[in-house]
Enzyme design. Structure first.
Site, short mmCIF file in Angstrom:
data_model
loop_
_atom_site.label_atom_id
_atom_site.label_comp_id
_atom_site.label_asym_id
_atom_site.label_seq_id
_atom_site.Cartn_x
_atom_site.Cartn_y
_atom_site.Cartn_z
N ASN A 12 0.86 -1.19 0.00
CA ASN A 12 0.00 0.00 0.00
C ASN A 12 0.89 1.23 0.00
O ASN A 12 1.56 1.51 0.99
CB ASN A 12 -0.90 -0.02 1.24
CG ASN A 12 -1.87 1.15 1.27
OD1 ASN A 12 -1.74 2.11 0.51
ND2 ASN A 12 -2.85 1.08 2.15
N GLY A 70 -0.59 -1.55 6.33
CA GLY A 70 -1.17 -1.64 7.65
C GLY A 70 -2.08 -2.84 7.78
O GLY A 70 -2.15 -3.71 6.90
N ASP A 71 -2.84 -2.90 8.88
CA ASP A 71 -3.73 -4.03 9.12
C ASP A 71 -4.84 -4.12 8.08
O ASP A 71 -5.33 -5.20 7.78
CB ASP A 71 -4.34 -3.93 10.52
CG ASP A 71 -3.31 -4.24 11.61
OD1 ASP A 71 -2.33 -4.92 11.31
OD2 ASP A 71 -3.51 -3.80 12.75
N GLU A 281 -12.15 -2.66 10.28
CA GLU A 281 -12.98 -2.18 9.17
C GLU A 281 -14.39 -2.75 9.31
O GLU A 281 -14.60 -3.82 9.88
CB GLU A 281 -12.38 -2.60 7.82
CG GLU A 281 -10.95 -2.14 7.59
CD GLU A 281 -10.80 -0.64 7.47
OE1 GLU A 281 -11.80 0.02 7.07
OE2 GLU A 281 -9.71 -0.11 7.76
#
Length: 340
Positions: A12, A70-71, A281
């Site tokens: 990312n 990231g996660d 999320e």
């Protein structure tokens, strides 16, 4: 002639402080040295970019997928491969803010080069549990209830700048808005029916960077660690948060703490919306079933460090934790004085 193994780095470019690109050439060479023909893919803003690329690479027979970000990026990659018959080995290079899963696997979180070099170690792979929630998968935590909404509301820029402190600040701000929800929660052969302000289903011991909340979670035992927070007022929630940071909440009567392989969460009032958070999320609304898929994916980890139970946190985190606990004590003292 033997076929050379292949690795695909899915990164990312906007994670954390956006420094991963500067290390990419060195990281590619590390995986080449480990015997992988290695290529890279930068995710785009398109929905499911990392997930779709992970699925494509797995179906094309790649041996290793490296999730760099990231996660959120890691969760997408997990969802891209967990439902497939051929699941490549997974490596992780943290490039986000809290990086909960990398913390649980003792992967260096501030040094992408060091994280990549784990692939060169002899004792480096083992199989970890993955959670399935409805049609989605998660590798760290599923949760629902008012308190879990803070992960949606902390701005990404705030998380990048302030890390753990951002969660504290937003959590304290949300406490006055807590609304208990009547739930039925079935877990293996047991059941809870009543009001709850939060449920949490964990696969690791790292929740938002806090390792004392589920201290005995195991990565590969086929069991979730579940916490149900029963109906609580504002003072109760502040007290519980402070106790959880110190690992003193497990025997609190306001808490249900249990191990389970299969869990079902059902809101009992049709007017109550119960959003489920998967790895930070939004993952859909309850009712929802959760299943622990034992040792489902092989990962590259710092195995020499995982057995070490010592909890290491930064000085900044310790300072924020100390200030928060002190503020809770002050509020409780004021409440006692007013009730005299």
């Amino acid at each position: 002639m033997s076929v050379r193994k292949r690795a695909r780095i899915i990164y990312n470019p906007t994670s954390g402080r956006e420094t991963f690109r500067s290390d990419l050439v060195d990281i590619l060479s590390i995986y080449e040295k480990a015997g992988y023909e290695t290529s890279a893919f930068a995710t785009t803003p398109a929905p499911d970019s990392a997930k779709n690329e992970a699925t494509r690479a797995a179906k094309e027979g790649f041996d290793l997928i490296v999730a760099a970000g990231g996660d959120g990026t890691l969760n997408e990659v997990i969802n891209g491969i967990a439902g497939l018959e051929h699941r490549p080995t997974l490596a992780i290079i943290p490039a986000g803010t809290t990086n909960d899963y990398a913390r649980a696997l003792r992967i260096p979180r501030d040094d992408p080069i060091a994280a990549a070099k784990l692939i060169l170690k002899k004792n480096k792979k083992f199989k970890i549990d993955i959670g399935k929630a409805g049609k989605n998968y998660f590798m760290n935590i599923a949760a629902g209830g008012t308190m879990t909404e803070l992960t949606y509301e902390v701005p990404s820029q705030m998380k990048s700048l302030f890390g753990y402190a951002a969660y504290f600040a937003k959590g304290a701000e949300l406490i006055p808005r807590i609304k208990p929800i009547e739930m039925q929660i079935k877990y293996d052969d047991q059941e809870y029916r009543g009001n709850a302000t939060m449920f949490m289903i964990a696969l690791t011991n790292s929740v938002g960077g806090f390792e004392q909340i589920v201290p005995d979670a195991s990565l590969d035992d086929g069991k979730f660690t579940m916490i149900i927070v029963k109906k609580s007022n504002m003072i109760d929630m502040l007290s519980l948060m402070a106790k959880a940071l110190q690992g003193k909440h497990l025997d609190d009567p306001r808490i249900i703490y249990a191990k389970a392989t299969d869990i079902e969460v059902i809101p009992l009032n049709k007017d109550d919306r119960l959003m489920v958070n998967l790895d930070g999320e939004y993952g859909g609304d309850a009712p929802m079933e959760f299943h622990d898929l034992k040792q489902h994916i092989e990962v590259v980890a710092n195995l020499d460090e995982i057995p070490d139970d010592a909890i290491t946190v930064s000085d900044d985190f310790k300072r924020v934790e100390k200030d928060f606990v002190k503020s809770v004590d002050d509020i409780q003292d004021q409440e006692k004085e007013q009730n005299k």
